[in-house]
Design a protein around this motif. Structure first.
Motif, PDB file in Angstrom:
ATOM      1  N   GLY A  60       0.744  -1.120   0.056  1.00 50.00           N
ATOM      2  CA  GLY A  60      -0.054   0.153   0.050  1.00 50.00           C
ATOM      3  C   GLY A  60       0.566   1.231   0.173  1.00 50.00           C
ATOM      4  N   THR A  61       0.209   2.405  -0.821  1.00 53.25           N
ATOM      5  CA  THR A  61       0.994   3.593  -0.679  1.00 53.25           C
ATOM      6  C   THR A  61       0.123   4.779   0.182  1.00 53.25           C
ATOM      7  OG1 THR A  61       0.278   4.161  -2.824  1.00 53.25           O
ATOM      8  CG2 THR A  61       2.356   3.001  -2.784  1.00 53.25           C
ATOM      9  N   GLN A  62      -1.028   4.514   0.102  1.00 55.32           N
ATOM     10  CA  GLN A  62      -1.876   5.490   0.800  1.00 55.32           C
ATOM     11  C   GLN A  62      -2.274   4.942   1.760  1.00 55.32           C
ATOM     12  OE1 GLN A  62      -4.465   6.493  -2.583  1.00 55.32           O
ATOM     13  NE2 GLN A  62      -2.776   8.017  -3.254  1.00 55.32           N
ATOM     14  N   PHE A  63      -2.232   5.327   3.138  1.00 54.80           N
ATOM     15  CA  PHE A  63      -2.680   5.066   4.448  1.00 54.80           C
ATOM     16  C   PHE A  63      -3.657   6.395   4.813  1.00 54.80           C
ATOM     17  CE2 PHE A  63       0.828   2.319   3.562  1.00 54.80           C
ATOM     18  CZ  PHE A  63       0.248   1.038   3.927  1.00 54.80           C
ATOM     19  N   LYS A  64      -4.743   5.879   5.469  1.00 57.00           N
ATOM     20  CA  LYS A  64      -5.435   7.078   6.169  1.00 57.00           C
ATOM     21  C   LYS A  64      -5.744   6.650   7.586  1.00 57.00           C
ATOM     22  CE  LYS A  64      -9.870   5.775   4.173  1.00 57.00           C
ATOM     23  NZ  LYS A  64     -11.148   6.268   3.613  1.00 57.00           N
ATOM     24  N   PHE A  84       5.878   1.691 -10.598  1.00 50.57           N
ATOM     25  CA  PHE A  84       7.215   1.647 -10.888  1.00 50.57           C
ATOM     26  C   PHE A  84       8.245   2.569 -10.155  1.00 50.57           C
ATOM     27  CE2 PHE A  84      10.388   3.470 -13.529  1.00 50.57           C
ATOM     28  CZ  PHE A  84      11.443   2.325 -13.862  1.00 50.57           C
ATOM     29  N   HIS A  85       7.898   3.867  -9.782  1.00 55.09           N
ATOM     30  CA  HIS A  85       8.930   4.786  -9.293  1.00 55.09           C
ATOM     31  C   HIS A  85       8.906   4.357  -7.796  1.00 55.09           C
ATOM     32  CE1 HIS A  85       8.914   7.047 -12.849  1.00 55.09           C
ATOM     33  NE2 HIS A  85       7.808   6.871 -13.146  1.00 55.09           N
ATOM     34  N   GLU A  86       7.883   3.851  -7.203  1.00 56.22           N
ATOM     35  CA  GLU A  86       7.902   3.433  -5.627  1.00 56.22           C
ATOM     36  C   GLU A  86       8.554   2.033  -5.503  1.00 56.22           C
ATOM     37  OE1 GLU A  86       3.883   5.956  -4.740  1.00 56.22           O
ATOM     38  OE2 GLU A  86       3.816   3.902  -5.689  1.00 56.22           O
ATOM     39  N   ILE A  87       8.546   1.008  -6.608  1.00 60.65           N
ATOM     40  CA  ILE A  87       9.345   0.064  -6.223  1.00 60.65           C
ATOM     41  C   ILE A  87      10.647  -0.057  -5.672  1.00 60.65           C
ATOM     42  CG2 ILE A  87      10.125  -2.159  -7.379  1.00 60.65           C
ATOM     43  CD1 ILE A  87       7.353  -2.550  -7.254  1.00 60.65           C
ATOM     44  N   GLY A  88      11.402   0.799  -6.393  1.00 61.55           N
ATOM     45  CA  GLY A  88      12.859   1.079  -5.826  1.00 61.55           C
ATOM     46  C   GLY A  88      12.935   1.502  -4.428  1.00 61.55           C
ATOM     47  N   GLU A  89      12.084   2.306  -4.034  1.00 68.23           N
ATOM     48  CA  GLU A  89      12.268   2.972  -2.820  1.00 68.23           C
ATOM     49  C   GLU A  89      11.781   1.626  -1.893  1.00 68.23           C
ATOM     50  OE1 GLU A  89       9.516   6.266  -2.648  1.00 68.23           O
ATOM     51  OE2 GLU A  89      10.727   7.360  -4.469  1.00 68.23           O
ATOM     52  N   ARG A  90      10.670   1.148  -2.086  1.00 67.89           N
ATOM     53  CA  ARG A  90      10.271   0.096  -1.076  1.00 67.89           C
ATOM     54  C   ARG A  90      11.429  -0.967  -1.351  1.00 67.89           C
ATOM     55  NH1 ARG A  90       4.567  -0.294   0.494  1.00 67.89           N
ATOM     56  NH2 ARG A  90       4.913   1.866   0.022  1.00 67.89           N
ATOM     57  N   PHE A  91      12.003  -1.510  -2.189  1.00 68.88           N
ATOM     58  CA  PHE A  91      13.026  -2.382  -2.226  1.00 68.88           C
ATOM     59  C   PHE A  91      14.106  -1.953  -1.100  1.00 68.88           C
ATOM     60  CE2 PHE A  91      11.216  -4.975  -5.025  1.00 68.88           C
ATOM     61  CZ  PHE A  91      11.760  -6.186  -5.147  1.00 68.88           C
ATOM     62  N   ALA A  92      14.514  -0.794  -1.268  1.00 68.79           N
ATOM     63  CA  ALA A  92      15.424  -0.051  -0.369  1.00 68.79           C
ATOM     64  C   ALA A  92      15.216  -0.093   0.911  1.00 68.79           C
ATOM     65  CB  ALA A  92      15.758   1.494  -0.868  1.00 68.79           C
ATOM     66  N   LYS A  95      15.809  -3.529   2.510  1.00 73.84           N
ATOM     67  CA  LYS A  95      16.957  -3.944   2.277  1.00 73.84           C
ATOM     68  C   LYS A  95      17.292  -4.914   1.271  1.00 73.84           C
ATOM     69  CE  LYS A  95      18.692  -2.215   6.939  1.00 73.84           C
ATOM     70  NZ  LYS A  95      18.005  -1.121   6.351  1.00 73.84           N
ATOM     71  N   LEU A  96      16.335  -4.743   0.170  1.00 74.11           N
ATOM     72  CA  LEU A  96      16.672  -5.782  -1.055  1.00 74.11           C
ATOM     73  C   LEU A  96      17.012  -5.158  -2.212  1.00 74.11           C
ATOM     74  CD1 LEU A  96      12.881  -7.276  -0.896  1.00 74.11           C
ATOM     75  CD2 LEU A  96      14.942  -8.363  -0.390  1.00 74.11           C
ATOM     76  N   LYS A  97      17.484  -5.686  -3.048  1.00 74.91           N
ATOM     77  CA  LYS A  97      18.206  -4.882  -4.082  1.00 74.91           C
ATOM     78  C   LYS A  97      17.234  -5.353  -5.482  1.00 74.91           C
ATOM     79  CE  LYS A  97      22.828  -5.251  -2.746  1.00 74.91           C
ATOM     80  NZ  LYS A  97      24.155  -5.323  -3.092  1.00 74.91           N
ATOM     81  N   ILE A  98      17.218  -4.027  -6.446  1.00 70.54           N
ATOM     82  CA  ILE A  98      16.631  -4.154  -7.633  1.00 70.54           C
ATOM     83  C   ILE A  98      17.179  -3.304  -8.424  1.00 70.54           C
ATOM     84  CG2 ILE A  98      14.604  -2.624  -7.334  1.00 70.54           C
ATOM     85  CD1 ILE A  98      12.872  -4.398  -8.974  1.00 70.54           C
ATOM     86  N   ASP A  99      17.471  -3.473  -9.739  1.00 68.71           N
ATOM     87  CA  ASP A  99      18.135  -2.683 -10.822  1.00 68.71           C
ATOM     88  C   ASP A  99      16.905  -2.026 -11.669  1.00 68.71           C
ATOM     89  OD1 ASP A  99      19.516  -1.508 -12.566  1.00 68.71           O
ATOM     90  OD2 ASP A  99      20.513  -3.214 -13.457  1.00 68.71           O
ATOM     91  N   ARG A 100      16.487  -1.091 -11.049  1.00 68.90           N
ATOM     92  CA  ARG A 100      15.550   0.092 -11.654  1.00 68.90           C
ATOM     93  C   ARG A 100      16.154   0.740 -12.934  1.00 68.90           C
ATOM     94  NH1 ARG A 100      13.461   4.347  -8.019  1.00 68.90           N
ATOM     95  NH2 ARG A 100      12.300   5.176  -9.965  1.00 68.90           N
ATOM     96  N   GLN A 101      17.388   0.812 -12.995  1.00 72.38           N
ATOM     97  CA  GLN A 101      18.044   1.306 -14.126  1.00 72.38           C
ATOM     98  C   GLN A 101      17.712   0.635 -15.326  1.00 72.38           C
ATOM     99  OE1 GLN A 101      18.172   4.516 -13.169  1.00 72.38           O
ATOM    100  NE2 GLN A 101      19.607   4.621 -14.729  1.00 72.38           N
ATOM    101  N   ALA A 102      17.865  -0.640 -15.012  1.00 71.37           N
ATOM    102  CA  ALA A 102      17.513  -1.952 -16.357  1.00 71.37           C
ATOM    103  C   ALA A 102      16.147  -1.792 -16.670  1.00 71.37           C
ATOM    104  CB  ALA A 102      17.813  -3.117 -15.937  1.00 71.37           C
TER     105      ALA A 102
END
Length: 158
Positions: A60-64, A84-92, A95-102
């Motif tokens: 979830g991204t919106q909590f009330k 897509f844009h939030e996946i990288g932040e959530r992975f960080a 503490k998981l790695k994902i290559d968003r640049q790819a």
């Protein structure tokens, strides 16, 4: 009902089938399906990283805040999940790695084709998908899983 993981596998497999068809009419379908499957697989990795949590709490991204009747609040997740844009932040955060640049080129091509109605060349689409294969393989390694019959194709393009 299919699980998030099953939906990811099916979308990736459909994207690969369209990719293998090498037909201009199936380029958009290849991009859409492969992209969607990759994001679904990334979400599955996040969900499995917190097995005791509710799926909506992980994605979830919106909590009330809702009153809990005791003077406090409980956070209630909305229906929107990480994009897509939030996946990288959530992975960080997890503490998981994902290559968003790819995935950036695949995302750009998908956006252009869907929203700007551009016609990317078959070669451009195939190259963007091929560049994203290693990300999908890494996500499967997180899961110790396999996309079934498409695994060999994924592994050969990594």
């Amino acid at each position: 009902m299919n699980s998030l993981f099953d939906n990811a596998i099916q979308s990736i497999q459909l994207g690969i089938e369209d990719y293998e068809a090498n037909a201009p009419k199936r380029a958009l379908s290849a991009v859409r399906n492969f992209y969607a499957g990759t994001l679904l697989l990334a979400k599955e990795v996040l969900v499995r990283a917190a097995p005791k949590a509710k799926i909506k709490d992980v994605l979830g991204t919106q909590f009330k805040p809702l009153p809990d009747g005791k003077g406090g609040v409980e956070l209630s997740p909305g229906n929107r999940t990480v994009d897509f844009h939030e996946i990288g932040e959530r992975f960080a955060t997890f503490k998981l790695k994902i290559d968003r640049q790819a995935l950036n080129e695949l995302n750009r091509i998908r956006n252009d084709m869907e929203h700007l109605y551009t016609q990317a060349s078959r070669e451009t689409v195939r190259e963007a998908i091929a560049k994203a294969f290693p990300v999908v393989i890494d996500l499967f390694r997180h899961e110790r899983g396999s996309p079934g019959s498409s695994w060999r194709l994924l592994a050969n393009h990594a």
